[in-house]
Design a protein around this motif. Structure first.
Motif, PDB file in Angstrom:
ATOM      1  N   SER A   4      26.613 -38.494  -6.865  1.00  0.00           N
ATOM      2  CA  SER A   4      26.857 -39.922  -6.711  1.00  0.00           C
ATOM      3  C   SER A   4      26.897 -40.564  -8.090  1.00  0.00           C
ATOM      4  CB  SER A   4      25.737 -40.545  -5.862  1.00  0.00           C
ATOM      5  OG  SER A   4      26.015 -41.898  -5.655  1.00  0.00           O
ATOM      6  N   SER A   6      26.824 -44.613  -9.769  1.00  0.00           N
ATOM      7  CA  SER A   6      26.731 -46.044  -9.448  1.00  0.00           C
ATOM      8  C   SER A   6      28.023 -46.796  -9.800  1.00  0.00           C
ATOM      9  CB  SER A   6      25.521 -46.674 -10.145  1.00  0.00           C
ATOM     10  OG  SER A   6      25.638 -46.554 -11.548  1.00  0.00           O
ATOM     11  N   PHE A   7      28.707 -46.438 -10.900  1.00  0.00           N
ATOM     12  CA  PHE A   7      29.943 -47.129 -11.244  1.00  0.00           C
ATOM     13  C   PHE A   7      31.026 -46.827 -10.210  1.00  0.00           C
ATOM     14  CE2 PHE A   7      34.087 -47.531 -13.391  1.00  0.00           C
ATOM     15  CZ  PHE A   7      34.028 -48.888 -13.699  1.00  0.00           C
ATOM     16  N   GLU A   9      30.510 -46.098  -7.042  1.00  0.00           N
ATOM     17  CA  GLU A   9      30.148 -46.858  -5.838  1.00  0.00           C
ATOM     18  C   GLU A   9      30.511 -48.331  -5.998  1.00  0.00           C
ATOM     19  OE1 GLU A   9      26.019 -45.895  -5.379  1.00  0.00           O
ATOM     20  OE2 GLU A   9      26.463 -43.882  -4.628  1.00  0.00           O
ATOM     21  N   TYR A  10      30.247 -48.891  -7.173  1.00  0.00           N
ATOM     22  CA  TYR A  10      30.594 -50.280  -7.462  1.00  0.00           C
ATOM     23  C   TYR A  10      32.113 -50.479  -7.363  1.00  0.00           C
ATOM     24  CZ  TYR A  10      31.664 -54.432 -10.195  1.00  0.00           C
ATOM     25  OH  TYR A  10      32.173 -55.644 -10.618  1.00  0.00           O
ATOM     26  N   THR A  11      32.888 -49.546  -7.911  1.00  0.00           N
ATOM     27  CA  THR A  11      34.348 -49.652  -7.905  1.00  0.00           C
ATOM     28  C   THR A  11      34.895 -49.565  -6.482  1.00  0.00           C
ATOM     29  OG1 THR A  11      34.446 -48.690 -10.112  1.00  0.00           O
ATOM     30  CG2 THR A  11      36.481 -48.677  -8.844  1.00  0.00           C
ATOM     31  N   GLU A  13      33.363 -50.419  -3.819  1.00  0.00           N
ATOM     32  CA  GLU A  13      33.001 -51.714  -3.202  1.00  0.00           C
ATOM     33  C   GLU A  13      33.960 -52.807  -3.676  1.00  0.00           C
ATOM     34  OE1 GLU A  13      30.994 -54.236  -0.709  1.00  0.00           O
ATOM     35  OE2 GLU A  13      30.640 -52.074  -0.882  1.00  0.00           O
ATOM     36  N   LEU A  14      34.287 -52.812  -4.942  1.00  0.00           N
ATOM     37  CA  LEU A  14      35.217 -53.789  -5.515  1.00  0.00           C
ATOM     38  C   LEU A  14      36.606 -53.669  -4.866  1.00  0.00           C
ATOM     39  CD1 LEU A  14      35.349 -55.871  -7.949  1.00  0.00           C
ATOM     40  CD2 LEU A  14      36.328 -53.995  -9.259  1.00  0.00           C
ATOM     41  N   LYS A  16      37.218 -52.754  -1.795  1.00  0.00           N
ATOM     42  CA  LYS A  16      37.135 -52.880  -0.346  1.00  0.00           C
ATOM     43  C   LYS A  16      38.252 -53.745   0.257  1.00  0.00           C
ATOM     44  CE  LYS A  16      33.122 -52.124   2.365  1.00  0.00           C
ATOM     45  NZ  LYS A  16      31.759 -52.449   2.634  1.00  0.00           N
ATOM     46  N   GLU A  88      38.427 -56.463 -13.789  1.00  0.00           N
ATOM     47  CA  GLU A  88      37.451 -55.377 -13.681  1.00  0.00           C
ATOM     48  C   GLU A  88      36.201 -55.740 -12.886  1.00  0.00           C
ATOM     49  OE1 GLU A  88      36.825 -53.974 -17.692  1.00  0.00           O
ATOM     50  OE2 GLU A  88      38.612 -52.718 -17.583  1.00  0.00           O
ATOM     51  N   ASP A  89      35.866 -57.005 -12.810  1.00  0.00           N
ATOM     52  CA  ASP A  89      34.662 -57.415 -12.079  1.00  0.00           C
ATOM     53  C   ASP A  89      34.968 -58.403 -10.961  1.00  0.00           C
ATOM     54  OD1 ASP A  89      32.920 -55.881 -13.648  1.00  0.00           O
ATOM     55  OD2 ASP A  89      32.911 -57.410 -15.216  1.00  0.00           O
TER      56      ASP A  89
END
Length: 163
Positions: A4, A6-7, A9-11, A13-14, A16, A88-89
């Motif tokens: 796994s 975290s980046f 997973e964040y991406t 989610e971004l 989605k 990016e965010d």
């Protein structure tokens, strides 16, 4: 168990709002897939999106950078580019760039299929009609054997009488 990140997973989610995005571990990074096609890449904590000749000018105009790797002492640019910094965010700003990447991945898949198709879709060579079967030639009756010619016995010479 898959590793796994975290980046990653964040991406995911971004992204989605794009729809169901899947991440697969690969080459020390992650491949991002939508509809079974890879449209993104995460390497060393950086997201890269798929481009092609249609979308690359948009990425270049926004100051995005290509993913470049070293191979045999040479830099090899790939068709994956960073998204614009302001996206990016922000999932709302990322969505049009992700859609461009999905479109580029779909076009690449269609090109690949089109290259294979001519070989597969070639009209089959006209098959020669099977030659009509010839009726078996009637067997010739064996030629009547000629009876051996009997040799006539050499005529006996009549003795010549001398009178």
């Amino acid at each position: 168990m898959p590793r796994s990140d975290s980046f990653m997973e964040y991406t995911v989610e971004l992204l989605k709002p794009l729809g169901p995005v899947q991440a697969r571990s690969m080459f020390g990074g992650w491949g991002l897939y939508f509809g079974g096609r890879m449209f993104g890449l995460i390497i060393q904590g950086q997201l890269y999106l798929k481009t092609d000749e249609v979308t690359r000018p948009d990425f270049e105009a926004e100051g995005c950078r290509p993913f470049i790797y070293q191979s045999r002492g040479k830099e090899q640019p790939m068709s994956y580019w960073t998204p614009p910094a302001d996206a990016e965010d922000d999932g709302r700003r990322m969505l049009p760039w992700a859609r461009r990447a999905v479109d580029a991945a779909n076009r690449a898949a269609m090109k690949k299929a089109a290259k294979k198709a001519p070989a597969a879709k070639k009209a089959p060579a006209a098959k020669k009609a099977p030659a009509a079967k010839k009726a078996p030639a009637a067997k010739k009756a064996p030629a009547a054997k000629k009876a051996p010619v009997a040799k006539k016995p050499a005529a006996k010479k009549k003795p010549v009488r001398r009178s």
